[in-house]
Design a protein around this motif. Structure first.
Motif, PDB file in Angstrom:
ATOM      1  N   PRO A  54       0.857  -1.189   0.000  1.00  0.00           N
ATOM      2  CA  PRO A  54       0.000   0.000   0.000  1.00  0.00           C
ATOM      3  C   PRO A  54       0.891   1.236   0.000  1.00  0.00           C
ATOM      4  CG  PRO A  54       0.048  -0.995   2.178  1.00  0.00           C
ATOM      5  CD  PRO A  54       0.834  -1.897   1.268  1.00  0.00           C
ATOM      6  N   MET A  55       0.717   2.089  -0.968  1.00  0.00           N
ATOM      7  CA  MET A  55       1.621   3.223  -1.135  1.00  0.00           C
ATOM      8  C   MET A  55       1.287   4.401  -0.218  1.00  0.00           C
ATOM      9  SD  MET A  55       3.810   2.072  -3.096  1.00  0.00           S
ATOM     10  CE  MET A  55       4.791   3.501  -3.458  1.00  0.00           C
ATOM     11  N   SER A  56       0.025   4.679  -0.016  1.00  0.00           N
ATOM     12  CA  SER A  56      -0.300   5.848   0.796  1.00  0.00           C
ATOM     13  C   SER A  56      -0.244   5.484   2.286  1.00  0.00           C
ATOM     14  CB  SER A  56      -1.674   6.391   0.427  1.00  0.00           C
ATOM     15  OG  SER A  56      -2.645   5.388   0.574  1.00  0.00           O
ATOM     16  N   PRO A  57       0.247   6.408   3.112  1.00  0.00           N
ATOM     17  CA  PRO A  57       0.416   6.129   4.551  1.00  0.00           C
ATOM     18  C   PRO A  57      -0.875   5.707   5.249  1.00  0.00           C
ATOM     19  CG  PRO A  57       1.569   8.137   3.946  1.00  0.00           C
ATOM     20  CD  PRO A  57       0.773   7.723   2.743  1.00  0.00           C
ATOM     21  N   HIS A  58      -2.019   6.303   4.870  1.00  0.00           N
ATOM     22  CA  HIS A  58      -3.264   5.934   5.549  1.00  0.00           C
ATOM     23  C   HIS A  58      -3.663   4.495   5.228  1.00  0.00           C
ATOM     24  CE1 HIS A  58      -5.176   6.973   1.689  1.00  0.00           C
ATOM     25  NE2 HIS A  58      -6.217   6.297   2.113  1.00  0.00           N
ATOM     26  N   ARG A  59      -3.339   4.021   4.022  1.00  0.00           N
ATOM     27  CA  ARG A  59      -3.636   2.616   3.678  1.00  0.00           C
ATOM     28  C   ARG A  59      -2.725   1.663   4.439  1.00  0.00           C
ATOM     29  NH1 ARG A  59      -5.146   3.938  -1.827  1.00  0.00           N
ATOM     30  NH2 ARG A  59      -7.396   4.080  -1.731  1.00  0.00           N
ATOM     31  N   ALA A  60      -1.476   2.043   4.607  1.00  0.00           N
ATOM     32  CA  ALA A  60      -0.551   1.210   5.381  1.00  0.00           C
ATOM     33  C   ALA A  60      -1.035   1.103   6.831  1.00  0.00           C
ATOM     34  CB  ALA A  60       0.862   1.781   5.321  1.00  0.00           C
ATOM     35  N   ARG A  61      -1.468   2.214   7.413  1.00  0.00           N
ATOM     36  CA  ARG A  61      -1.991   2.188   8.789  1.00  0.00           C
ATOM     37  C   ARG A  61      -3.254   1.336   8.873  1.00  0.00           C
ATOM     38  NH1 ARG A  61      -0.490   7.556   8.433  1.00  0.00           N
ATOM     39  NH2 ARG A  61      -2.627   8.241   8.125  1.00  0.00           N
ATOM     40  N   ARG A  62      -4.133   1.455   7.887  1.00  0.00           N
ATOM     41  CA  ARG A  62      -5.361   0.667   7.871  1.00  0.00           C
ATOM     42  C   ARG A  62      -5.047  -0.817   7.771  1.00  0.00           C
ATOM     43  NH1 ARG A  62      -8.697   2.172   3.142  1.00  0.00           N
ATOM     44  NH2 ARG A  62      -8.874   4.138   4.240  1.00  0.00           N
ATOM     45  N   MET A  63      -4.060  -1.157   6.950  1.00  0.00           N
ATOM     46  CA  MET A  63      -3.670  -2.554   6.795  1.00  0.00           C
ATOM     47  C   MET A  63      -3.114  -3.110   8.103  1.00  0.00           C
ATOM     48  SD  MET A  63      -0.646  -4.514   6.202  1.00  0.00           S
ATOM     49  CE  MET A  63       0.434  -3.163   5.941  1.00  0.00           C
ATOM     50  N   LEU A  64      -2.315  -2.314   8.821  1.00  0.00           N
ATOM     51  CA  LEU A  64      -1.780  -2.761  10.102  1.00  0.00           C
ATOM     52  C   LEU A  64      -2.892  -2.925  11.145  1.00  0.00           C
ATOM     53  CD1 LEU A  64       1.482  -0.648  10.253  1.00  0.00           C
ATOM     54  CD2 LEU A  64       1.283  -3.108   9.862  1.00  0.00           C
ATOM     55  N   ARG A  65      -3.847  -2.011  11.147  1.00  0.00           N
ATOM     56  CA  ARG A  65      -4.989  -2.118  12.071  1.00  0.00           C
ATOM     57  C   ARG A  65      -5.811  -3.370  11.797  1.00  0.00           C
ATOM     58  NH1 ARG A  65      -6.042   3.340  11.110  1.00  0.00           N
ATOM     59  NH2 ARG A  65      -7.759   2.738   9.751  1.00  0.00           N
ATOM     60  N   ARG A  66      -5.929  -3.723  10.530  1.00  0.00           N
ATOM     61  CA  ARG A  66      -6.737  -4.880  10.134  1.00  0.00           C
ATOM     62  C   ARG A  66      -6.236  -6.170  10.787  1.00  0.00           C
ATOM     63  NH1 ARG A  66      -9.567  -6.365   4.974  1.00  0.00           N
ATOM     64  NH2 ARG A  66      -9.314  -8.592   4.739  1.00  0.00           N
ATOM     65  N   HIS A  67      -4.931  -6.247  11.029  1.00  0.00           N
ATOM     66  CA  HIS A  67      -4.354  -7.492  11.544  1.00  0.00           C
ATOM     67  C   HIS A  67      -4.029  -7.435  13.038  1.00  0.00           C
ATOM     68  CE1 HIS A  67      -4.371  -8.797   7.461  1.00  0.00           C
ATOM     69  NE2 HIS A  67      -3.674  -7.747   7.107  1.00  0.00           N
ATOM     70  N   LYS A  68      -4.426  -6.373  13.697  1.00  0.00           N
ATOM     71  CA  LYS A  68      -4.148  -6.228  15.125  1.00  0.00           C
ATOM     72  C   LYS A  68      -4.781  -7.356  15.939  1.00  0.00           C
ATOM     73  CE  LYS A  68      -4.582  -2.870  18.837  1.00  0.00           C
ATOM     74  NZ  LYS A  68      -5.165  -1.620  19.248  1.00  0.00           N
ATOM     75  N   ASN A  69      -6.011  -7.727  15.626  1.00  0.00           N
ATOM     76  CA  ASN A  69      -6.678  -8.813  16.353  1.00  0.00           C
ATOM     77  C   ASN A  69      -5.954 -10.143  16.170  1.00  0.00           C
ATOM     78  OD1 ASN A  69      -8.653  -7.210  17.448  1.00  0.00           O
ATOM     79  ND2 ASN A  69     -10.157  -7.676  15.866  1.00  0.00           N
ATOM     80  N   LEU A  70      -5.429 -10.382  14.985  1.00  0.00           N
ATOM     81  CA  LEU A  70      -4.689 -11.621  14.744  1.00  0.00           C
ATOM     82  C   LEU A  70      -3.453 -11.685  15.628  1.00  0.00           C
ATOM     83  CD1 LEU A  70      -4.008 -14.249  13.197  1.00  0.00           C
ATOM     84  CD2 LEU A  70      -2.806 -12.795  11.541  1.00  0.00           C
ATOM     85  N   VAL A  71      -2.684 -10.617  15.664  1.00  0.00           N
ATOM     86  CA  VAL A  71      -1.462 -10.594  16.477  1.00  0.00           C
ATOM     87  C   VAL A  71      -1.813 -10.763  17.951  1.00  0.00           C
ATOM     88  CG1 VAL A  71       0.508  -9.196  17.177  1.00  0.00           C
ATOM     89  CG2 VAL A  71      -0.168  -9.274  14.772  1.00  0.00           C
TER      90      VAL A  71
END
Length: 161
Positions: free
Chosen positions: A115-132
């Motif tokens: 994901p190139m834009s910073p907000h998409r990168a943050r959203r992608m990291l948030r998406r996997h927070k429950n998994l971690v």
């Protein structure tokens, strides 16, 4: 020296769905902790009933030689104590979702799988927070999935196969 260890490799992949892969990559044969992996999958399915992951052996999608997790697991098997468990996982994030939102990134050599834009990168990291968080809790409390009785192992093995 840990009794139960989970390692998580996170990277972007080719596809639409996020996949949580477990070994083997080099073979279609079941890996040594298939019963525990099935119990962990069942626990995750029950804990997060609407999670976004397809949980499967990597070899179900493709096989490859030289996978680092296969190597680490083989080395672990040579050195482990009888009551130790090591489950290496790969989170293969479906990057076509990012391309669908920004088709021009397909022309950027660094952007096709990221994901190139910073907000998409943050959203992608948030998406996997429950998994971690789930994996951390699973390692700290392994009784329900890693320390199975022989009867539970047989049940999970049959279901996994």
């Amino acid at each position: 020296p840990s009794k139960v260890t989970i390692a998580l490799d996170v990277h972007s992949g080719f596809g639409i769905k996020d996949r949580l892969w477990f070994p083997w990559a080099y073979s279609k044969k079941p890996f040594p902790y298939l019963t525990q992996m099935h119990a962990l999958k069942e626990l995750m399915d029950n804990t997060y009933q609407h999670h976004v992951y397809t949980i499967e052996p990597q070899s179900q999608q493709y096989t490859t030689h030289g996978d680092v997790w296969d190597y680490f697991l083989m080395e672990f098997e040579k050195l482990k104590q009888p009551d130790q468990i090591f489950v290496p996982l790969t989170l293969e994030m479906g990057s076509w979702v990012w391309i669908r939102k920004n088709p021009l990134q397909i022309f950027n050599p660094l952007g096709i799988f990221n994901p190139m834009s910073p907000h998409r990168a943050r959203r992608m990291l948030r998406r996997h927070k429950n998994l971690v968080e789930f994996l951390i809790r699973a390692v700290s409390s392994p009784k329900r999935w890693a320390k199975l009785t022989s009867e539970e192992q047989q049940t999970h093995l049959e279901a996994a196969m």
